[in-house]
Structures are given as C-alpha cells and as structure tokens.
Write a protein that holds these residues in place. Structure first.
Motif, PDB file in Angstrom:
ATOM      1  N   ALA A  94      -1.469   5.540  -5.599  1.00 35.08           N
ATOM      2  CA  ALA A  94      -0.105   4.940  -5.627  1.00 35.08           C
ATOM      3  C   ALA A  94       0.148   4.531  -4.247  1.00 35.08           C
ATOM      4  CB  ALA A  94       0.732   6.121  -6.281  1.00 35.08           C
ATOM      5  N   LYS A  95      -0.180   5.560  -3.378  1.00 36.12           N
ATOM      6  CA  LYS A  95       0.132   5.118  -1.792  1.00 36.12           C
ATOM      7  C   LYS A  95      -0.460   4.120  -1.471  1.00 36.12           C
ATOM      8  CE  LYS A  95       1.058   9.672  -0.211  1.00 36.12           C
ATOM      9  NZ  LYS A  95       0.486  10.811   1.019  1.00 36.12           N
ATOM     10  N   LEU A  96      -1.819   3.633  -1.984  1.00 34.09           N
ATOM     11  CA  LEU A  96      -2.286   2.161  -1.473  1.00 34.09           C
ATOM     12  C   LEU A  96      -1.480   0.940  -1.968  1.00 34.09           C
ATOM     13  CD1 LEU A  96      -6.076   3.446  -1.627  1.00 34.09           C
ATOM     14  CD2 LEU A  96      -4.937   2.232   0.587  1.00 34.09           C
ATOM     15  N   TRP A  97      -1.280   1.344  -3.232  1.00 28.47           N
ATOM     16  CA  TRP A  97      -0.182   0.252  -3.877  1.00 28.47           C
ATOM     17  C   TRP A  97       1.003   0.109  -3.167  1.00 28.47           C
ATOM     18  CZ3 TRP A  97       4.627  -0.520  -5.875  1.00 28.47           C
ATOM     19  CH2 TRP A  97       4.824  -1.629  -6.623  1.00 28.47           C
ATOM     20  N   HIS A  98       1.622   1.394  -2.691  1.00 28.42           N
ATOM     21  CA  HIS A  98       2.976   1.109  -2.011  1.00 28.42           C
ATOM     22  C   HIS A  98       2.584   0.319  -0.605  1.00 28.42           C
ATOM     23  CE1 HIS A  98       6.259   2.812   0.361  1.00 28.42           C
ATOM     24  NE2 HIS A  98       6.666   2.380  -0.677  1.00 28.42           N
ATOM     25  N   ARG A  99       1.284   0.748  -0.055  1.00 29.74           N
ATOM     26  CA  ARG A  99       1.083   0.170   1.455  1.00 29.74           C
ATOM     27  C   ARG A  99       0.906  -1.372   1.018  1.00 29.74           C
ATOM     28  NH1 ARG A  99      -4.149   1.565   4.861  1.00 29.74           N
ATOM     29  NH2 ARG A  99      -3.979  -0.057   6.685  1.00 29.74           N
ATOM     30  N   GLY A 100       0.428  -1.805   0.141  1.00 26.74           N
ATOM     31  CA  GLY A 100       0.213  -3.400  -0.193  1.00 26.74           C
ATOM     32  C   GLY A 100       1.506  -4.268  -0.664  1.00 26.74           C
ATOM     33  N   TYR A 101       2.466  -3.244  -1.381  1.00 23.79           N
ATOM     34  CA  TYR A 101       3.816  -3.532  -1.683  1.00 23.79           C
ATOM     35  C   TYR A 101       4.735  -3.739  -0.474  1.00 23.79           C
ATOM     36  CZ  TYR A 101       8.490  -3.537  -3.927  1.00 23.79           C
ATOM     37  OH  TYR A 101       9.763  -3.902  -4.521  1.00 23.79           O
ATOM     38  N   MET A 102       4.591  -2.885   0.424  1.00 21.74           N
ATOM     39  CA  MET A 102       5.517  -3.127   1.678  1.00 21.74           C
ATOM     40  C   MET A 102       4.657  -4.133   2.573  1.00 21.74           C
ATOM     41  SD  MET A 102       7.664  -0.875   1.369  1.00 21.74           S
ATOM     42  CE  MET A 102       8.272  -0.794   3.000  1.00 21.74           C
ATOM     43  N   ARG A 103       3.791  -4.382   2.700  1.00 18.47           N
ATOM     44  CA  ARG A 103       3.312  -5.404   3.216  1.00 18.47           C
ATOM     45  C   ARG A 103       3.707  -6.940   2.680  1.00 18.47           C
ATOM     46  NH1 ARG A 103      -0.726  -9.484   3.176  1.00 18.47           N
ATOM     47  NH2 ARG A 103      -1.587  -9.939   5.548  1.00 18.47           N
ATOM     48  N   MET A 104       3.657  -6.994   1.489  1.00 26.03           N
ATOM     49  CA  MET A 104       4.411  -8.359   0.753  1.00 26.03           C
ATOM     50  C   MET A 104       5.656  -8.109   1.218  1.00 26.03           C
ATOM     51  SD  MET A 104       6.565  -8.583  -1.946  1.00 26.03           S
ATOM     52  CE  MET A 104       6.673  -7.143  -2.915  1.00 26.03           C
ATOM     53  N   LEU A 105       6.453  -7.199   1.217  1.00 23.33           N
ATOM     54  CA  LEU A 105       7.862  -7.326   1.712  1.00 23.33           C
ATOM     55  C   LEU A 105       8.099  -7.772   3.154  1.00 23.33           C
ATOM     56  CD1 LEU A 105       9.517  -4.137   0.020  1.00 23.33           C
ATOM     57  CD2 LEU A 105       9.852  -6.280  -0.824  1.00 23.33           C
ATOM     58  N   SER A 106       7.296  -7.255   4.042  1.00 24.75           N
ATOM     59  CA  SER A 106       7.188  -7.645   5.260  1.00 24.75           C
ATOM     60  C   SER A 106       7.156  -9.030   5.376  1.00 24.75           C
ATOM     61  CB  SER A 106       6.655  -6.847   6.365  1.00 24.75           C
ATOM     62  OG  SER A 106       5.096  -6.891   5.902  1.00 24.75           O
ATOM     63  N   VAL A 107       5.850  -9.622   4.846  1.00 20.06           N
ATOM     64  CA  VAL A 107       5.608 -10.802   4.954  1.00 20.06           C
ATOM     65  C   VAL A 107       6.626 -12.070   4.559  1.00 20.06           C
ATOM     66  CG1 VAL A 107       4.100 -12.698   3.995  1.00 20.06           C
ATOM     67  CG2 VAL A 107       3.016 -10.644   4.578  1.00 20.06           C
ATOM     68  N   ILE A 148       9.842 -11.074   4.485  1.00 16.07           N
ATOM     69  CA  ILE A 148      10.991 -11.188   5.221  1.00 16.07           C
ATOM     70  C   ILE A 148      10.673 -11.981   6.329  1.00 16.07           C
ATOM     71  CG2 ILE A 148      12.110  -9.674   6.878  1.00 16.07           C
ATOM     72  CD1 ILE A 148      12.089  -7.413   4.717  1.00 16.07           C
ATOM     73  N   GLU A 149       9.380 -11.795   7.036  1.00 18.77           N
ATOM     74  CA  GLU A 149       9.254 -12.363   8.285  1.00 18.77           C
ATOM     75  C   GLU A 149       8.923 -14.039   8.247  1.00 18.77           C
ATOM     76  OE1 GLU A 149       8.510 -12.442  12.262  1.00 18.77           O
ATOM     77  OE2 GLU A 149       9.140 -10.672  11.150  1.00 18.77           O
TER      78      GLU A 149
END
Length: 71
Positions: free
Chosen positions: A34-47, A49-50
């Motif tokens: 779950a934490k790893l999925w969340h890490r990938g999800y947060m990366r997707m969000l930052s990409v 946004i950026e």
C-alpha cells in the motif's frame, strides 16, 4: 508464482499509472505494498502538476512578467 520483489515493483508501477482519485488497491492487504502504491501515486501527481498545462501557463506568465520588469 510471483516473487515479493515482482509484487513490489508492480505496486509502485500501478500507483504511477493510477488516475487522480483512484483508491489504493493494496489498502488492508499489505502495508508495504500500500505504501509503495501510494509512493507511485504521489509521483504521478507531482509529474502531472509539474508538467501539466496549468504549470505551462503559469511559467509563461512568469516569464512574460519578468521580461516586462526588465524593461
């Protein structure tokens, strides 16, 4: 039979391919996944946004404002 390493990589990858608002499919199953999925999800969000259209407009506006202030 998949190894734990393959499951870890898949969870991270799935998070990075998720859509905004998608629920974590690993919640309640495995805290690590779950934490790893969340890490990938947060990366997707930052990409998103950026490099999204709103940020391009914002940067173009800032560049134009800086050009105007240099005159």
């Amino acid at each position: 039979m998949s190894t734990f390493r393959q499951r870890v990589i898949r969870a991270l990858y799935e998070g990075s391919l998720a859509e905004v608002g998608d629920p974590n499919p690993y919640a309640g199953e495995s805290l690590a996944l779950a934490k790893l999925w969340h890490r990938g999800y947060m990366r997707m969000l930052s990409v998103r946004i950026e490099f999204g259209p709103a940020m391009r407009r914002y940067r173009a506006g800032r560049a134009a404002a800086e050009d105007d202030s240099d005159r």
